[in-house]
Write an enzyme that holds these catalytic residues in place. Structure first.
Site, mmCIF file in Angstrom:
data_model
loop_
_atom_site.group_PDB
_atom_site.id
_atom_site.type_symbol
_atom_site.label_atom_id
_atom_site.label_comp_id
_atom_site.label_asym_id
_atom_site.label_seq_id
_atom_site.Cartn_x
_atom_site.Cartn_y
_atom_site.Cartn_z
ATOM 1 C CG ASP A 31 -2.119 0.871 1.144
ATOM 2 O OD1 ASP A 31 -3.232 0.354 1.303
ATOM 3 O OD2 ASP A 31 -1.958 2.092 0.901
ATOM 4 C CB THR A 35 -6.790 6.777 0.208
ATOM 5 O OG1 THR A 35 -6.583 5.605 -0.583
ATOM 6 C CG2 THR A 35 -6.937 7.972 -0.693
ATOM 7 C CB ILE A 52 -0.347 -0.215 -8.220
ATOM 8 C CG1 ILE A 52 -1.256 1.007 -8.147
ATOM 9 C CG2 ILE A 52 -0.772 -1.262 -7.210
ATOM 10 C CD1 ILE A 52 -2.713 0.704 -8.463
ATOM 11 C CB ALA A 73 -4.250 -0.319 -4.854
ATOM 12 C CG ASN A 91 -3.667 6.732 -9.234
ATOM 13 O OD1 ASN A 91 -2.783 6.373 -8.470
ATOM 14 N ND2 ASN A 91 -3.787 7.980 -9.644
ATOM 15 C CB SER A 116 -17.577 -0.637 -8.557
ATOM 16 O OG SER A 116 -18.636 0.247 -8.322
ATOM 17 C CE1 TYR A 140 -14.233 3.458 -8.420
ATOM 18 C CE2 TYR A 140 -16.621 3.369 -8.713
ATOM 19 C CZ TYR A 140 -15.468 2.905 -8.114
ATOM 20 O OH TYR A 140 -15.549 1.878 -7.204
ATOM 21 C CE LYS A 144 -12.792 0.029 -8.901
ATOM 22 N NZ LYS A 144 -11.849 -0.743 -8.100
ATOM 23 C CG ASN A 169 -24.096 2.037 -2.252
ATOM 24 O OD1 ASN A 169 -24.543 1.499 -3.255
ATOM 25 N ND2 ASN A 169 -23.935 3.341 -2.179
ATOM 26 C CB ILE A 206 -31.215 14.628 1.641
ATOM 27 C CG1 ILE A 206 -30.922 14.198 3.082
ATOM 28 C CG2 ILE A 206 -31.933 13.534 0.853
ATOM 29 C CD1 ILE A 206 -32.166 13.846 3.896
ATOM 30 N N GLY A 283 -26.118 12.177 -12.201
ATOM 31 C CA GLY A 283 -25.659 10.792 -12.405
ATOM 32 C C GLY A 283 -26.176 9.789 -11.394
HETATM 33 C C1 UD1 Z 1 -21.100 5.280 -5.768
HETATM 34 C C2 UD1 Z 1 -20.937 4.230 -6.829
HETATM 35 C C3 UD1 Z 1 -20.392 2.971 -6.249
HETATM 36 C C4 UD1 Z 1 -19.091 3.269 -5.605
HETATM 37 C C5 UD1 Z 1 -19.302 4.289 -4.515
HETATM 38 C C6 UD1 Z 1 -17.932 4.641 -3.959
HETATM 39 C C7 UD1 Z 1 -22.425 4.409 -8.738
HETATM 40 C C8 UD1 Z 1 -23.739 4.080 -9.291
HETATM 41 N N1 UD1 Z 1 -22.198 3.987 -7.487
HETATM 42 O O1 UD1 Z 1 -22.179 4.870 -4.942
HETATM 43 O O2 UD1 Z 1 -20.197 1.992 -7.246
HETATM 44 O O3 UD1 Z 1 -18.522 2.103 -5.097
HETATM 45 O O4 UD1 Z 1 -19.906 5.466 -5.063
HETATM 46 O O5 UD1 Z 1 -17.726 5.958 -3.739
HETATM 47 O O6 UD1 Z 1 -21.599 5.044 -9.370
HETATM 48 N N2 UD1 Z 1 -26.185 11.029 -0.651
HETATM 49 C C9 UD1 Z 1 -26.777 12.157 -0.140
HETATM 50 N N3 UD1 Z 1 -25.994 13.084 0.485
HETATM 51 C C10 UD1 Z 1 -24.635 12.927 0.602
HETATM 52 C C11 UD1 Z 1 -24.038 11.766 0.065
HETATM 53 C C12 UD1 Z 1 -24.830 10.838 -0.564
HETATM 54 O O7 UD1 Z 1 -27.985 12.344 -0.229
HETATM 55 O O8 UD1 Z 1 -23.977 13.804 1.162
HETATM 56 C C13 UD1 Z 1 -27.014 10.037 -1.323
HETATM 57 C C14 UD1 Z 1 -26.658 9.861 -2.782
HETATM 58 O O9 UD1 Z 1 -27.376 10.722 -3.593
HETATM 59 C C15 UD1 Z 1 -27.048 8.397 -2.992
HETATM 60 C C16 UD1 Z 1 -26.833 7.736 -1.641
HETATM 61 O O10 UD1 Z 1 -26.789 8.801 -0.696
HETATM 62 O O11 UD1 Z 1 -28.396 8.316 -3.320
HETATM 63 C C17 UD1 Z 1 -25.543 6.956 -1.561
HETATM 64 O O12 UD1 Z 1 -24.503 7.761 -2.057
HETATM 65 P P1 UD1 Z 1 -22.963 7.363 -1.972
HETATM 66 O O13 UD1 Z 1 -22.674 6.877 -0.592
HETATM 67 O O14 UD1 Z 1 -22.168 8.510 -2.497
HETATM 68 O O15 UD1 Z 1 -22.812 6.107 -2.936
HETATM 69 P P2 UD1 Z 1 -23.279 5.885 -4.450
HETATM 70 O O16 UD1 Z 1 -23.228 7.132 -5.218
HETATM 71 O O17 UD1 Z 1 -24.566 5.127 -4.405
#
Ligand code: UD1
Length: 322
Positions: A31, A35, A52, A73, A91, A116, A140, A144, A169, A206, A283
């Protein structure tokens, strides 16, 4: 087996290291601590600090009778990947190519790869199984998917056998408190909720309450990191026993909305989480859930630690101490 865990000081990697040690494997962690964190290292595992992107360092680590590699990594912030694709290309893609080429040089023929759900993009049906179309909507997710394709070709041409694990998640912490490192400036929902709970952040934003879901907020499939770690142990066993490559989803098939996660956290920790509604995050699909029957049937894996209560309780145990 002697397993080289590349990225073993990171959030998921450190849980994987713990699971491998408990399984009786010999573990070397590689590592660069960019991070990953020193505090996540286990004294029972040998540690090599290296990147890496440094093929000499990779070669020194891998040519020590390593039986298999676990590659975790890489860079993983979806938003950042869209602003700085070069960082993710180097990376994730160059890093993966370096790992595979070093495996060839050192005659290491097994790899478990951390992929992922981001490889699928916006779902066309739910729950998402491994046959779902692959249309990543972030750079990203694209990296993957390209890494999975590299694995496929190194198998076809050179016999490197791989298991790609597509995480949904990842959340939660080791229940015994053996992993203590917190991510700096987290971008994911639950760590942000925790930072609000300990008043490190004023409030949670949110992202959208007008989605086509029962409470209007996005639904995700949250999988405990201890369950993810266990899947790596089972994937290595699968590689050893079958000599085949494969791909598996890792999730619970249980969708939880942002609001449900906030409310469940308030109940479990007994504190109010201040939140405001903001506009949608570009997105974000409204709903993502995994079909993980393939992992259950073939790897004999079960998500045993992923109840919402356990996810929150184990995460709070670590944040509460900060
Ligand atoms: C994304 C990726 C996932 C990746 C992960 C790592 C996609 C579809 N998913 O997950 O593959 O492993 O990131 O970073 O690309 N939320 C809020 N407020 C916040 C943060 C998040 O409302 O401050 C909501 C988001 O809109 C989402 C949910 O919480 O609906 C989860 O978000 P997050 O934890 O960032 O993960 P993903 O975006 O689902």
């Amino acid at each position: 087996m002697h397993i080289l865990v590349i990225g073993g000081a990171g959030y998921i990697g450190s849980h994987v290291v713990k699971a491998l040690l408990l399984n009786g494997d010999k573990v070397t962690v590689f590592d660069d601590l960019s991070t990953g964190q020193q505090i996540n290292l286990f004294p029972q595992a040998h540690f090599i600090k290296g990147s890496i992107l440094d093929t000499d360092a990779l070669g020194r680590a891998m040519c020590q009778n390593v039986d298999a590699v676990v590659l975790l990594a890489g860079k993983k912030a979806v938003g950042e990947s869209m602003e700085n694709p070069a960082k993710y290309a180097v990376n994730n893609l160059t890093g993966c190519i370096n790992v595979l080429n070093t495996m060839l040089e050192c005659d290491v023929k097994k790899i478990v790869f951390s992929s992922s759900a981001a490889v699928y993009g916006a779902p066309t049906y739910l729950p998402i199984d491994e046959n779902h179309p692959l249309n990543p909507t972030s750079f990203y997710g694209f990296t993957k998917l390209e890494m999975e394709r590299l694995l496929h070709w190194y198998d076809t041409l050179k016999g490197i056998k791989s298991v790609a694990l597509r995480y949904f998640n990842a959340v939660g912490y080791d229940a015994e408190g053996d992993v203590k490192g917190l991510e700096n400036n987290p971008q994911n929902l639950l760590p942000i909720i925790m930072e609000v709970a300990i008043e490190k952040r004023p409030m949670l934003c949110i992202f959208g309450n007008d989605y086509d879901t029962p409470d209007g907020t996005c639904i995700r499939d949250y999988i405990h990191v201890t369950d993810l770690a266990d899947a790596h142990v089972k994937a290595l066993k699968f590689l050893k026993e079958t000599g085949q490559s494969d791909i598996f989803n890792l999730g619970t098939q249980n969708g939880i909305s942002v609001l449900e996660m906030v409310q469940a956290t308030e109940e479990v920790i007994g504190r109010k989480i201040k939140s405001v509604y903001e506009s949608r995050r570009p997105g974000d699909p409204s709903k993502l859930t995994a079909c993980a029957e393939k992992a259950q049937n073939i790897l004999h894996w079960q998500p045993l630690h992923s109840s919402v209560e356990n996810i929150i309780r184990t995460t709070w145990a670590v944040y509460q101490k900060k």
